[in-house]
Design a protein around this motif. Structure first.
Motif, PDB file in Angstrom:
ATOM      1  N   GLY A 107       0.779  -1.219  -0.063  1.00 20.92           N
ATOM      2  CA  GLY A 107      -0.047  -0.027  -0.069  1.00 20.92           C
ATOM      3  C   GLY A 107       0.807   1.229  -0.130  1.00 20.92           C
ATOM      4  N   SER A 108       0.497   2.396  -0.713  1.00 21.59           N
ATOM      5  CA  SER A 108       1.007   3.417  -0.701  1.00 21.59           C
ATOM      6  C   SER A 108       2.000   3.597  -1.795  1.00 21.59           C
ATOM      7  N   CYS A 109       2.660   2.434  -2.296  1.00 25.21           N
ATOM      8  CA  CYS A 109       3.858   2.349  -3.065  1.00 25.21           C
ATOM      9  C   CYS A 109       3.423   2.196  -4.456  1.00 25.21           C
ATOM     10  N   ALA A 168      12.530  12.903  -5.380  1.00 20.82           N
ATOM     11  CA  ALA A 168      11.516  11.930  -4.945  1.00 20.82           C
ATOM     12  C   ALA A 168      10.481  12.695  -4.212  1.00 20.82           C
ATOM     13  N   GLY A 169       9.558  11.757  -4.040  1.00 24.44           N
ATOM     14  CA  GLY A 169       8.299  12.447  -3.096  1.00 24.44           C
ATOM     15  C   GLY A 169       8.509  13.449  -2.112  1.00 24.44           C
ATOM     16  N   ALA A 170       9.376  12.751  -1.039  1.00 25.01           N
ATOM     17  CA  ALA A 170       9.788  13.694   0.231  1.00 25.01           C
ATOM     18  C   ALA A 170      10.506  14.887  -0.332  1.00 25.01           C
ATOM     19  N   HIS A 171      11.334  14.904  -1.527  1.00 28.11           N
ATOM     20  CA  HIS A 171      12.225  15.936  -1.962  1.00 28.11           C
ATOM     21  C   HIS A 171      11.254  16.886  -2.492  1.00 28.11           C
ATOM     22  N   GLY A 172      10.022  16.727  -3.198  1.00 27.39           N
ATOM     23  CA  GLY A 172       9.183  17.378  -3.548  1.00 27.39           C
ATOM     24  C   GLY A 172       8.622  18.274  -2.708  1.00 27.39           C
ATOM     25  N   GLU A 173       8.367  17.515  -1.387  1.00 26.19           N
ATOM     26  CA  GLU A 173       7.590  18.122  -0.365  1.00 26.19           C
ATOM     27  C   GLU A 173       8.532  19.373   0.267  1.00 26.19           C
ATOM     28  N   LEU A 174       9.563  18.890   0.440  1.00 20.76           N
ATOM     29  CA  LEU A 174      10.499  19.752   0.849  1.00 20.76           C
ATOM     30  C   LEU A 174      10.536  21.337  -0.116  1.00 20.76           C
ATOM     31  N   ALA A 202      -1.162  11.306   8.022  1.00 19.41           N
ATOM     32  CA  ALA A 202      -0.370  11.667   6.968  1.00 19.41           C
ATOM     33  C   ALA A 202       0.823  10.505   6.883  1.00 19.41           C
ATOM     34  N   HIS A 203       1.322  10.569   5.606  1.00 16.61           N
ATOM     35  CA  HIS A 203       2.746   9.918   5.784  1.00 16.61           C
ATOM     36  C   HIS A 203       3.924  10.559   6.519  1.00 16.61           C
ATOM     37  N   GLY A 204       4.867   9.820   7.154  1.00 17.00           N
ATOM     38  CA  GLY A 204       5.967  10.578   8.008  1.00 17.00           C
ATOM     39  C   GLY A 204       6.627  11.638   7.357  1.00 17.00           C
ATOM     40  N   MET A 275      -1.005  19.424  -1.777  1.00 15.88           N
ATOM     41  CA  MET A 275      -1.452  18.030  -1.691  1.00 15.88           C
ATOM     42  C   MET A 275      -0.576  17.179  -1.878  1.00 15.88           C
ATOM     43  N   ASP A 276      -0.393  15.993  -1.109  1.00 14.74           N
ATOM     44  CA  ASP A 276       0.600  15.064  -1.552  1.00 14.74           C
ATOM     45  C   ASP A 276       0.051  14.039  -2.537  1.00 14.74           C
ATOM     46  N   GLY A 277       0.738  14.234  -3.658  1.00 13.60           N
ATOM     47  CA  GLY A 277       0.355  13.286  -4.711  1.00 13.60           C
ATOM     48  C   GLY A 277       0.557  12.195  -4.939  1.00 13.60           C
ATOM     49  N   PHE A 299       4.189  15.063  -7.378  1.00 11.28           N
ATOM     50  CA  PHE A 299       4.117  13.819  -8.120  1.00 11.28           C
ATOM     51  C   PHE A 299       5.041  12.654  -7.622  1.00 11.28           C
ATOM     52  N   ASN A 300       4.706  11.403  -7.651  1.00 13.87           N
ATOM     53  CA  ASN A 300       5.765  10.351  -7.556  1.00 13.87           C
ATOM     54  C   ASN A 300       5.689   9.636  -8.758  1.00 13.87           C
ATOM     55  N   LEU A 301       6.623  10.302  -9.856  1.00 16.54           N
ATOM     56  CA  LEU A 301       6.741   9.211 -10.928  1.00 16.54           C
ATOM     57  C   LEU A 301       7.141   7.838 -10.891  1.00 16.54           C
ATOM     58  N   HIS A 302       7.790   7.703  -9.628  1.00 16.44           N
ATOM     59  CA  HIS A 302       8.000   6.083  -9.430  1.00 16.44           C
ATOM     60  C   HIS A 302       6.615   5.361  -8.920  1.00 16.44           C
ATOM     61  N   LYS A 303       5.261   6.100  -8.751  1.00 18.87           N
ATOM     62  CA  LYS A 303       4.439   5.368  -8.415  1.00 18.87           C
ATOM     63  C   LYS A 303       3.412   5.600  -9.634  1.00 18.87           C
ATOM     64  N   THR A 304       2.798   6.583  -9.821  1.00 20.37           N
ATOM     65  CA  THR A 304       1.809   6.856 -10.673  1.00 20.37           C
ATOM     66  C   THR A 304       2.342   6.516 -12.092  1.00 20.37           C
TER      67      THR A 304
ATOM     68  N   ILE B 327      14.002  12.153   4.342  1.00 22.36           N
ATOM     69  CA  ILE B 327      14.360  11.450   3.219  1.00 22.36           C
ATOM     70  C   ILE B 327      13.481   9.895   3.421  1.00 22.36           C
ATOM     71  N   CYS B 328      13.076   9.573   2.196  1.00 17.80           N
ATOM     72  CA  CYS B 328      12.292   8.116   2.174  1.00 17.80           C
ATOM     73  C   CYS B 328      13.088   7.443   1.135  1.00 17.80           C
ATOM     74  N   THR B 329      12.651   7.659  -0.323  1.00 24.06           N
ATOM     75  CA  THR B 329      13.035   6.883  -1.269  1.00 24.06           C
ATOM     76  C   THR B 329      14.445   7.439  -1.420  1.00 24.06           C
ATOM     77  N   ASN B 330      15.498   6.844  -1.725  1.00 26.37           N
ATOM     78  CA  ASN B 330      16.893   7.246  -1.795  1.00 26.37           C
ATOM     79  C   ASN B 330      17.240   6.837  -3.330  1.00 26.37           C
TER      80      ASN B 330
HETATM   81  C1  LIG Z   1       1.761   9.127   0.959  1.00 25.52           C
HETATM   82  C2  LIG Z   1       3.049   9.224   0.515  1.00 25.52           C
HETATM   83  N1  LIG Z   1       3.668  10.753   0.768  1.00 25.52           N
HETATM   84  C3  LIG Z   1       4.955  10.674   0.530  1.00 25.52           C
HETATM   85  C4  LIG Z   1       5.877   9.801   0.328  1.00 25.52           C
HETATM   86  C5  LIG Z   1       7.304  10.044  -0.007  1.00 25.52           C
HETATM   87  O1  LIG Z   1       7.775   9.808  -1.312  1.00 25.52           O
HETATM   88  P1  LIG Z   1       9.303   9.429  -1.777  1.00 25.52           P
HETATM   89  O2  LIG Z   1       9.500   7.630  -0.872  1.00 25.52           O
HETATM   90  O3  LIG Z   1       9.234   9.119  -3.140  1.00 25.52           O
HETATM   91  O4  LIG Z   1      10.073  10.366  -1.019  1.00 25.52           O
HETATM   92  C6  LIG Z   1       5.127   8.417   0.025  1.00 25.52           C
HETATM   93  C7  LIG Z   1       6.256   7.261  -0.465  1.00 25.52           C
HETATM   94  O5  LIG Z   1       6.444   6.343   0.301  1.00 25.52           O
HETATM   95  C8  LIG Z   1       3.874   8.099   0.238  1.00 25.52           C
HETATM   96  O6  LIG Z   1       3.497   6.822   0.371  1.00 25.52           O
END
Ligand SMILES: Cc1ncc(COP(=O)(O)O)c(C=O)c1O
Lengths: 543, 446
Positions: A107-109, A168-174, A202-204, A275-277, A299-304, B327-330
């Motif tokens: 899930g979430s991945c 990455a997603g978290a980097h987009g958040e930052l 929410a995700h950590g 929005m966390d996408g 966006f998480n290109l590695h997901k969607t 950081i999560c995905t690396n």
């Molecule tokens: C809901 C959610 N937000 C943010 C992230 C972070 O994305 P990333 O792992 O690409 O940094 C994830 C991925 O694990 C996620 O599932």
């Protein structure tokens, strides 16, 4: 003795004498020692030429590397033949589960099929050998690809501008939250807006991001239907709030059905709606966050968009933003410097180049938050995502979400007799069950269930997340799994629920068919062994 | 191309099980006011069409026939085994190894990666990877702030300008001040950081960030910089180039507290800027402040050795707003590329690559000097990249690019003081003939 200590010579694997030697295991059961254990002096794989006469002669007049800066003793890298090293990594590969091997409803991945044509594209020498600092006139293809991908992502998400730079997603958040802060500062509200609201589901990475940007996180509780509690949100919003970071569909796999009111409330308070996408896979063609009023989304290109996750990365986390945040986007941005955008797009859709079109990197962005990564981002992921979007096309993207949601709802109705479903409503791309019944009645935890799933050749769902679901089992089947696979998963999950009643001990012993059993994680953290310890020199020379 | 496996009959069966009549009903929860309007996404392509489109874009790039461009991204031989291994689906299509029992391949390879990075750098602990060298540098500086409980960072002007920009962006988050330590770039300067300038940076400095070799190819007095930093209670963050560590003293030996690097030279193609891999290493005493994932060895109940993600109490999924980083995905697959590369070349091969790069860079510098086309801009020694004074550099750089020759990097794009210089790199792939052709083309562009 720390686990780091090298096992005895007769047992380099540490897994019993039956598995000794560089090719441990029996038959196709693989036990693989460290690459360092296969090292023998003077063994070689790749060799390089010697410096030419001309190079040696020329060097005479040039400064040497000063002795003070020189290394004493070579690094102890493994010395192995090419076949041995190839076998080592191939054998390690056999120890992994992966999408290409079996079902992976993590899930979430969004562990969906990663099409191979995307890999072919990323390896094209014209793209893979392209140096990021080559003069722009040599890099028109790379720049056009980035520009086209950004245009597609804008269209898909409804945002006014997109930066591909975050890795990455978290980097987009930052990136998005730094822009949020720059925006408030520009309006003279930087000092006053110190808080970021984050739902408890929410995700950590969301709260961790808020901290990295110097914000204080305020947690907003969810309501009994699993959505954000509008009352709690309104109560928390005020002139001290910089942003709301909300995941939609949420980590419960639920679409926030009051999302229009959520966005309106945030904007009324002068805050930014983030929005966390990560879960965009559920809503392609159905909901465009930019159009719905959000200011920023990653966006998480590695997901969607299905770029392979590589056992932990690389990913790519582009961000889309509304016009008011556009000036703060990271620099540089690929731009069409000469040419008509509509014409360039029409031509590209027809697989044609546009004569006279010229792309550039625009680094003249005075309000930009700066750079968040060297160069322009994980370009190889852009190639894959672009190929994926073009391959699927408009209808294909809609089908992705329809089939992903269909599969998740199918699993919801098929499994909710066996597992508790704390929020029993329409799902989007994933559905979150709870193992609390199994825990309470049979002493079988969600961890036990996950380990039992492993014995069926299936990767377990995400567990213990989101935090608001007790004993959570977060299942995301994705759109690329056949009905037979989904049905088999249903059978496996029913079987485990049954076994929890009849033979709970067996589940607590799982897994039994994997290369290793449950590993002692507490010991790993108590006495960290994070690298190989080398045998001393004399031993090594005897080896 | 759609990758959906479902037949219409499958979809009908699922809809029936759910108890709804159409897929539209699956989206009934999207409020009418915010349903998506139409988009302009083009129609689908077949595989053959998709290939034509990507071949079109690849063909629009002109890969230079001859190049001396480095500036942080280096063209080295990528042994065929590297592509073979990282292309394996068991590595490429796995997620982060959350379930160790079915992820030992990924986990053990990361443990090997951490071991190799420690060995190269002479440090005690290395992370599983970061996005790139720039973000690894920024995260290392933030880590130094946590370790010293100080809020100012000094960065040498000899650090890659992109890294400095990323560092500033990251530091702007928590409001950490970044001061720049100048490098002698003026005429007659030595192109290095003056350790004497560290002492007066104040006693609230968390770290000094310096690069070896520095962006201009020059060798820095790292031991003196470490001493100077330590004297004011600051840490030294050494930004290194991994291949150079075959010949250069490892940061662990000259007193670096933290190491950050771009791992791209280790078996990763330039790929227009990524994916690459950020490396970070530290002393064991600081491990609990490290950002990012770490893999550790342990055992199962039967005593079998295995690997797990460990010390996760530093990370966002456990600690949330108190995490060491978000950081999560690396960049795991790129870390695997580096691991395979280092195993493939071994200590001898890495030394050969480094020595050839060093030798061909000297060959290049000498050839330009002998032809009277350029002079070295700085005194002191350099590694495998050299800053040369070349009259009218910008115009000639552009003229050569038209001929498919990239005459290195133009420092004046970022550093006005370095007008009319070229930063030129050679590697083991640079041939004598390429050097001769550069000399000729540069001569003709006068
Ligand atoms: C809901 C959610 N937000 C943010 C992230 C972070 O994305 P990333 O792992 O690409 O940094 C994830 C991925 O694990 C996620 O599932």
């Amino acid at each position: 003795m720390s686990v780091a200590e090298p096992p005895g010579r007769s047992d380099p694997s540490g897994r019993g004498s039956a598995f000794s030697g560089a090719t441990g295991g029996s038959g196709l059961t693989i036990v693989e020692p460290l690459i360092f254990d296969a090292s023998r002096r003077e063994r070689r794989a790749v060799r390089f030429p010697k410096p030419s006469e001309a190079a040696r002669a020329a060097a005479a007049g040039q400064p040497e590397l000063p002795a003070s800066a020189r290394r004493r003793g070579a690094p102890r890298l493994p010395e192995v033949s090419e076949l041995e090293m190839l076998r080592h990594f191939n054998r390690l590969a056999h120890l992994n589960h992966a999408i290409d091997i079996g079902f992976y409803p993590l899930g979430s991945c969004t562990m969906k099929y990663n099409p191979k044509v995307n890999e072919w594209a990323a390896r094209l020498p014209g793209l893979a050998e392209s140096h990021p600092l080559d003069p722009a006139q040599l890099s028109q293809g790379s720049l056009e690809l980035m520009w086209l991908l950004a245009e597609l992502l804008k269209d898909i998400s409804g945002f006014d501008a997109v930066s591909l730079q975050p890795a990455a997603g978290a980097h987009g958040e930052l990136t998005g939250m730094l822009m949020t802060r720059a925006y408030h500062r520009d309006r003279g509200e930087g000092e006053q807006r110190t808080k970021v609201l984050v739902p408890d589901s929410a995700h950590g990475t969301n709260p961790a991001t808020a901290t990295m940007v110097g914000y204080e996180t305020v947690t907003i509780r969810s309501n009994e239907r699993g959505g954000i509690d509008l009352g709690a949100l309104r109560g928390a919003l005020g002139p001290d709030v910089a942003a709301l970071m909300i995941t939609n569909p949420s980590t419960l796999g639920i679409f926030e059905d009051q999302i229009d009111q959520v966005v309106a409330a945030v904007q009324e308070a002068g805050a930014i709606a983030y929005m966390d996408g990560a879960n965009l896979n559920a809503i392609l063609g159905r909901f465009r966050p930019g159009e719905a009023g959000f200011d920023v989304m990653h966006f998480n290109l590695h997901k969607t968009f299905s770029t392979p996750h590589g056992g932990g990365g690389p990913g790519a986390g582009p961000i889309g933003v509304s016009a008011r945040l556009e000036p703060y986007l990271p620099a540089p941005m690929p731009v069409l410097a000469e040419g008509d955008p509509a014409e360039v797009l029409a031509n590209a859709w027809a697989l044609r180049s546009t004569p006279g079109a010229r792309f550039e990197l625009d680094d003249d962005r005075p309000k930009s938050i700066g750079k968040v990564r060297s160069c322009y981002g994980n370009f190889g992921m852009f190639v894959r995502a672009y190929t994926y979007i073009r391959s699927n096309g408009s209808q294909g993207l809609r089908t992705i979400s329809e089939d992903a949601v269909l599969a998740a709802n199918y699993l919801r109705v098929r499994l909710h007799d066996a597992y508790d479903l704390p929020y029993d409503r329409l799902s989007k791309h994933e559905v979150v069950f709870s193992g609390r019944r199994q825990k309470r009645e049979h002493g079988v935890t969600t961890l036990d269930i996950a380990k039992a799933i492993l014995d069926h050749g299936i990767h377990p769902p995400t567990i213990y997340f989101p935090l608001i679901v007790e004993e959570a089992l977060m299942v995301e089947p994705t759109e690329t799994e056949s009905l037979e696979t989904l049905d088999r998963f249903v059978d496996v999950m029913h079987g485990i629920a049954e076994q929890a009643k009849t033979d709970p001990d067996a589940i607590r012993r799982a897994p039994t068919t994997t290369p290793v059993g449950r590993l002692d994680e507490a010991a790993a953290a108590r006495r960290p062994d994070l690298r190989h310890t080398f045998r001393d020199e004399t031993e090594a020379s005897m080896a | 191309m759609s990758y959906s496996p479902h037949t219409e009959a499958d979809r009908a069966r699922m809809l029936e099980a759910i108890g709804i009549s159409s897929v539209e009903d699956l989206f009934a929860d999207v409020p009418a006011a915010v349903r998506a309007s139409d988009w302009q996404v083009p129609p689908p392509l077949t595989e053959q069409e998709a290939r034509a489109e990507l071949a079109r874009l690849a063909g629009r790039n002109r890969i230079p026939e001859i190049t001396f461009l480095g500036a942080g991204v280096y063209r080295h031989l990528v042994p065929a085994v590297v592509g073979e291994i990282i292309g394996r689906p068991e590595f490429a299509t796995a997620y982060t190894p959350y379930q160790p029992e079915v992820s030992q391949g990924t986990l053990q390879s990361i443990y090997e990666f951490q071991s190799l990075i420690c060995e190269l750098t002479g440090m005690e602990v290395a992370t599983a990877s970061h996005y790139d060298g720039a973000t690894a540098t920024a995260e290392a500086a933030l880590m130094a702030c946590r370790l010293t409980r100080r809020g100012r960072v000094a960065v040498s002007a000899g650090v890659n300008p992109d890294y400095r920009r990323v560092l500033e962006t990251y530091c702007s988050g928590p409001g950490i001040e970044v001061v720049t330590v100048p490098v002698g770039l003026a005429e007659g300067g030595n192109g290095t950081t003056d350790p004497g300038s560290i002492a007066n940076l104040g006693d609230d400095l968390a770290c000094v960030v310096a690069a070896q070799p520095n962006f201009y190819g020059q060798l820095e007095p790292m031991a003196e910089l470490a001493d100077a930093a330590h004297r004011i209670g600051a840490q030294l963050v050494a930004v290194v180039e991994p291949i150079s560590l075959a010949l250069l003293e490892p940061p662990g030996a000259y007193g670096a507290d933290l190491v950050a690097a771009e791992g791209q030279p280790l078996g990763i193609p330039p790929s227009f800027g990524g994916p690459y891999v950020g490396l970070m290493a530290a002393r064991m005493g600081s491990v609990r402040q490290m950002p990012g994932r770490l893999v550790g060895a342990t055992r199962d109940a039967e005593g079998r050795k295995g690997y797990v993600l460990t010390l996760q109490a530093r990370e966002q999924h456990i600690r949330r707003e108190k995490a060491a980083s978000n950081i999560c995905t690396n960049q795991a697959l790129m870390a695997l590329a580096a691991t395979v590369y280092l195993a493939a070349v071994g200590p001898e091969g890495l030394r050969e690559v480094a020595e050839l790069s060093v030798a061909q860079t000297r060959h290049l510098a000498a050839a330009l000097e002998d032809a009277g086309l350029a002079e070295r801009r700085f005194g002191g020694s350099y590694f495998a990249e050299v800053t040369m004074r070349v009259p009218d550099a910008a115009r000639r750089h552009a003229a050569l690019a038209e001929q498919g020759i990239v005459a290195g990097y133009l420092p004046e794009q970022r550093e006005p003081e370095l007008r009319d210089t070229l930063l030129l790199a050679a590697t083991e792939l640079t041939t004598d003939d390429e050097i001769a052709r550069l000399v000729q083309a540069l001569g003709e562009s006068r």
